[in-house]
Write a protein that holds these residues in place. Structure first.
Motif, PDB file in Angstrom:
ATOM      1  N   LEU A   1      66.424-130.505 -48.407  1.00 31.91           N
ATOM      2  CA  LEU A   1      66.008-130.882 -47.059  1.00 31.91           C
ATOM      3  C   LEU A   1      67.029-130.435 -46.015  1.00 31.91           C
ATOM      4  N   GLY A   2      68.298-130.500 -46.359  1.00 29.37           N
ATOM      5  CA  GLY A   2      69.342-130.066 -45.437  1.00 29.37           C
ATOM      6  C   GLY A   2      69.274-128.582 -45.136  1.00 29.37           C
ATOM      7  N   TRP A   3      69.093-127.768 -46.172  1.00 23.35           N
ATOM      8  CA  TRP A   3      69.005-126.318 -45.959  1.00 23.35           C
ATOM      9  C   TRP A   3      67.752-125.936 -45.181  1.00 23.35           C
ATOM     10  N   ILE A   4      66.667-126.678 -45.372  1.00 24.46           N
ATOM     11  CA  ILE A   4      65.452-126.402 -44.588  1.00 24.46           C
ATOM     12  C   ILE A   4      65.729-126.581 -43.101  1.00 24.46           C
ATOM     13  N   LEU A   5      66.435-127.647 -42.728  1.00 16.36           N
ATOM     14  CA  LEU A   5      66.758-127.872 -41.315  1.00 16.36           C
ATOM     15  C   LEU A   5      67.689-126.796 -40.769  1.00 16.36           C
ATOM     16  N   ILE A   6      68.658-126.361 -41.561  1.00 12.36           N
ATOM     17  CA  ILE A   6      69.595-125.337 -41.104  1.00 12.36           C
ATOM     18  C   ILE A   6      68.868-124.016 -40.863  1.00 12.36           C
ATOM     19  N   VAL A   7      67.984-123.634 -41.778  1.00 12.07           N
ATOM     20  CA  VAL A   7      67.205-122.403 -41.602  1.00 12.07           C
ATOM     21  C   VAL A   7      66.290-122.514 -40.377  1.00 12.07           C
ATOM     22  N   THR A   8      65.687-123.692 -40.176  1.00 17.00           N
ATOM     23  CA  THR A   8      64.824-123.899 -39.008  1.00 17.00           C
ATOM     24  C   THR A   8      65.618-123.761 -37.714  1.00 17.00           C
ATOM     25  N   ALA A   9      66.829-124.305 -37.693  1.00 16.11           N
ATOM     26  CA  ALA A   9      67.677-124.194 -36.502  1.00 16.11           C
ATOM     27  C   ALA A   9      68.016-122.739 -36.208  1.00 16.11           C
ATOM     28  N   THR A  10      68.307-121.956 -37.242  1.00 14.03           N
ATOM     29  CA  THR A  10      68.621-120.540 -37.060  1.00 14.03           C
ATOM     30  C   THR A  10      67.430-119.781 -36.479  1.00 14.03           C
ATOM     31  N   CYS A  11      66.242-120.057 -36.997  1.00 13.08           N
ATOM     32  CA  CYS A  11      65.030-119.406 -36.475  1.00 13.08           C
ATOM     33  C   CYS A  11      64.763-119.824 -35.024  1.00 13.08           C
ATOM     34  N   ALA A  12      64.976-121.092 -34.718  1.00 10.07           N
ATOM     35  CA  ALA A  12      64.749-121.585 -33.354  1.00 10.07           C
ATOM     36  C   ALA A  12      65.662-120.887 -32.358  1.00 10.07           C
ATOM     37  N   LEU A  13      66.877-120.534 -32.787  1.00  7.85           N
ATOM     38  CA  LEU A  13      67.831-119.865 -31.910  1.00  7.85           C
ATOM     39  C   LEU A  13      67.285-118.525 -31.419  1.00  7.85           C
ATOM     40  N   PHE A  14      66.511-117.851 -32.270  1.00  8.07           N
ATOM     41  CA  PHE A  14      66.022-116.510 -31.927  1.00  8.07           C
ATOM     42  C   PHE A  14      64.618-116.510 -31.323  1.00  8.07           C
ATOM     43  N   PHE A  15      63.810-117.509 -31.622  1.00  9.47           N
ATOM     44  CA  PHE A  15      62.399-117.435 -31.253  1.00  9.47           C
ATOM     45  C   PHE A  15      61.987-118.377 -30.123  1.00  9.47           C
ATOM     46  N   ILE A  16      62.790-119.377 -29.792  1.00  6.87           N
ATOM     47  CA  ILE A  16      62.444-120.282 -28.701  1.00  6.87           C
ATOM     48  C   ILE A  16      63.083-119.786 -27.410  1.00  6.87           C
ATOM     49  N   ARG A  17      62.296-119.737 -26.362  1.00  4.50           N
ATOM     50  CA  ARG A  17      62.792-119.314 -25.052  1.00  4.50           C
ATOM     51  C   ARG A  17      62.628-120.452 -24.061  1.00  4.50           C
ATOM     52  N   ASP A  18      63.671-120.689 -23.279  1.00  6.69           N
ATOM     53  CA  ASP A  18      63.609-121.739 -22.270  1.00  6.69           C
ATOM     54  C   ASP A  18      62.714-121.320 -21.113  1.00  6.69           C
ATOM     55  N   VAL A  19      62.091-122.308 -20.477  1.00  9.06           N
ATOM     56  CA  VAL A  19      61.296-122.095 -19.265  1.00  9.06           C
ATOM     57  C   VAL A  19      62.008-122.821 -18.130  1.00  9.06           C
ATOM     58  N   PRO A  20      62.675-122.092 -17.230  1.00 10.51           N
ATOM     59  CA  PRO A  20      63.383-122.751 -16.127  1.00 10.51           C
ATOM     60  C   PRO A  20      62.442-123.592 -15.289  1.00 10.51           C
ATOM     61  N   ALA A  21      62.980-124.607 -14.637  1.00  7.37           N
ATOM     62  CA  ALA A  21      62.149-125.526 -13.845  1.00  7.37           C
ATOM     63  C   ALA A  21      61.373-124.801 -12.763  1.00  7.37           C
ATOM     64  N   GLN A  22      62.004-123.804 -12.119  1.00  9.46           N
ATOM     65  CA  GLN A  22      61.319-123.118 -11.036  1.00  9.46           C
ATOM     66  C   GLN A  22      60.221-122.197 -11.542  1.00  9.46           C
ATOM     67  N   MET A  23      60.215-121.892 -12.846  1.00 10.71           N
ATOM     68  CA  MET A  23      59.175-121.036 -13.407  1.00 10.71           C
ATOM     69  C   MET A  23      58.011-121.822 -13.961  1.00 10.71           C
ATOM     70  N   ALA A  24      58.070-123.149 -13.875  1.00 12.42           N
ATOM     71  CA  ALA A  24      57.002-123.973 -14.436  1.00 12.42           C
ATOM     72  C   ALA A  24      55.709-123.822 -13.656  1.00 12.42           C
ATOM     73  N   VAL A  25      55.781-123.346 -12.403  1.00 13.83           N
ATOM     74  CA  VAL A  25      54.584-123.121 -11.594  1.00 13.83           C
ATOM     75  C   VAL A  25      54.057-121.733 -11.875  1.00 13.83           C
ATOM     76  N   PRO A  26      52.807-121.560 -12.296  1.00 11.28           N
ATOM     77  CA  PRO A  26      52.274-120.246 -12.627  1.00 11.28           C
ATOM     78  C   PRO A  26      52.177-119.356 -11.393  1.00 11.28           C
ATOM     79  N   LEU A  27      52.595-118.091 -11.525  1.00 14.94           N
ATOM     80  CA  LEU A  27      52.601-117.173 -10.403  1.00 14.94           C
ATOM     81  C   LEU A  27      51.757-115.950 -10.747  1.00 14.94           C
ATOM     82  N   SER A  28      50.942-115.495  -9.817  1.00 16.50           N
ATOM     83  CA  SER A  28      50.141-114.296 -10.035  1.00 16.50           C
ATOM     84  C   SER A  28      50.478-113.221  -9.009  1.00 16.50           C
ATOM     85  N   GLY A  29      51.564-113.388  -8.282  1.00 16.61           N
ATOM     86  CA  GLY A  29      51.957-112.403  -7.290  1.00 16.61           C
ATOM     87  C   GLY A  29      52.941-113.007  -6.310  1.00 16.61           C
ATOM     88  N   GLY A  30      53.572-112.137  -5.508  1.00 22.78           N
ATOM     89  CA  GLY A  30      54.576-112.635  -4.593  1.00 22.78           C
ATOM     90  C   GLY A  30      54.020-113.587  -3.560  1.00 22.78           C
TER      91      GLY A  30
END
Length: 402
Positions: free
Chosen positions: A163-192
């Motif tokens: 179980l411990g190694w599963i969490l460590i591998v999951t954390a490593t994958c999360a480091l590469f595949f999860i991207r933060d969404v800044p607060a100011q980008m939470a509003v959808p934009l379709s143009g300037g």
């Protein structure tokens, strides 16, 4: 949307790993010589050590984003599980569980905040929160039985290592595949032009709120419900494993936890409930949960499995509704702090539940304590009014309806 999919995947693995420990920690502690009162203390301290982590996460997630907190929480929890496989006495287990409570405290506020930022409308936010509850529940359906089966086959030490190694591998994958969404980008934009218009609209609302002297305030009475809920859940998590600590008993306990999760999965799959008021869902779900605990405490002639299923159904209604309710009350601001306070409320209740059950189980049914706590929350919650003005404040997060 890609971020939400990856987040759901990692959450499934993390929740599967963590819930797999539910039916095996108590028998493991008993095998080390721990008494029921000591086990209650251990479970309580695990929850109370969430508090400093929740406080740090509340400010940190808003300032630095969710990604690093998710990676740290999963990775550190995995390392602690590796150490936990080598403990030789209850006090060592108590220490490691306390540290584990601290590092895992970052996970929930970070994930909930990121999901809230991804949403482009209030309905979509509700769906994402329901999806989080669905993933959580889906993982918890099979993981308790899987954890008990794992220990029965390979023993405590190897099971904790896996179980411990599963969490460590999951954390490593999360480091590469999860991207933060800044607060100011939470509003959808379709143009300037739309971006500018959206910014101006939000700015006008903020200025109007300042001029009118109105601020976004979340009534503290709302947080009485998560305290009562987690207290009841802590009592259930304490009592079920004590029904039997043998290997056969662990399998039975795992199945009982899975039945609770199946009940929650049943109501979470009712997507039409997301269109109902989060306040109404929270209120009536809590009332149903209280009735289920009362039936267990009173020994109502209904199969225990059926009562656990109803209990899970109530939880499946409340959890996504409570998240949506807090999002609406937050006015689209400071999600990290909001979900940090929610996690603190859950931690306080989860501390009180096992502690009270361990000390009072010889005098009164712990399930009756859960019933009383939930009924107090249900009785107080209606004093918070679900007014149109409350719902309108949530729109400050969006530039247009979804």
């Amino acid at each position: 949307m890609r971020t939400a999919i990856w987040l759901y995947l990692f959450l499934f693995v993390a929740f599967f790993d963590l819930h797999a420990q539910y039916p095996i920690l108590t028998p493991f502690a008993v095998s080390l010589g721990a008494a029921p009162s000591f086990i209650g203390l251990m479970m309580g301290l695990y929850s109370i050590t969430h508090l400093p982590g929740n406080l740090i996460a509340g400010v940190g997630v808003d300032r630095f984003g969710s990604r690093l907190f998710i990676v740290f929480s999963l990775g550190a929890a995995g390392v602690i599980l590796l150490l936990q496989s080598h403990v030789t006495n209850p006090w060592q287990l108590l220490t490691l569980r306390s540290v584990s409570g601290f590092v895992l405290a970052f996970l929930s506020p970070a994930c909930m905040s990121l999901l809230a930022r991804i949403a482009t409308s209030r309905i979509r936010q509700r769906k994402l929160m329901a999806g989080n509850g669905f993933i959580h529940t889906l993982a918890s359906v099979v993981s308790p039985a899987a954890g008990a089966y794992l220990v029965a086959q390979i023993g405590f030490t190897t099971a904790f290592d896996v179980l411990g190694w599963i969490l460590i591998v999951t954390a490593t994958c999360a480091l590469f595949f999860i991207r933060d969404v800044p607060a100011q980008m939470a509003v959808p934009l379709s143009g300037g032009a739309q971006a500018k218009a959206g910014a101006e609209a939000i700015g006008m609302r903020v200025e109007a709120a300042k001029k009118s002297g109105k601020t976004t305030v979340i009534p503290w009475l709302i947080f009485l419900l998560p305290v009562a809920m987690s207290c009841a859940q802590g009592i259930l998590s304490f009592e079920l494993p004590l029904m039997s600590t043998t290997k056969e008993g662990m399998m039975t306990t795992g199945l009982l936890f899975s039945i609770v999760s199946l009940g929650a999965l049943f109501t979470l799959s009712m997507l039409f409930l997301n269109r109902r008021s989060p306040f109404q869902r929270s209120l009536w779900g809590a009332f149903l949960l209280a009735l289920a605990y009362f039936a267990i405490a009173a020994g109502v002639p209904i199969p225990f499995y059926a009562l656990l299923f109803v209990l899970g159904m109530a939880k499946g209604v409340i959890f996504p509704a409570l998240s949506s309710l807090l999002i609406e009350r937050s006015g689209g601001e400071r999600y990290g702090r909001v979900f940090s306070i929610l996690s603190i409320a859950f931690s306080v209740g989860a501390f009180l539940g096992p502690m009270l059950a361990g000390q009072l189980r010889d005098f009164v049914s712990p399930y009756y304590i859960a019933f009383v706590g939930l009924m107090i929350a249900v009785s107080v919650l209606p004093f918070y009014a679900d007014t149109p003005r409350t719902r309108d404040r949530a729109d400050a997060h969006f530039s247009h309806s979804g």
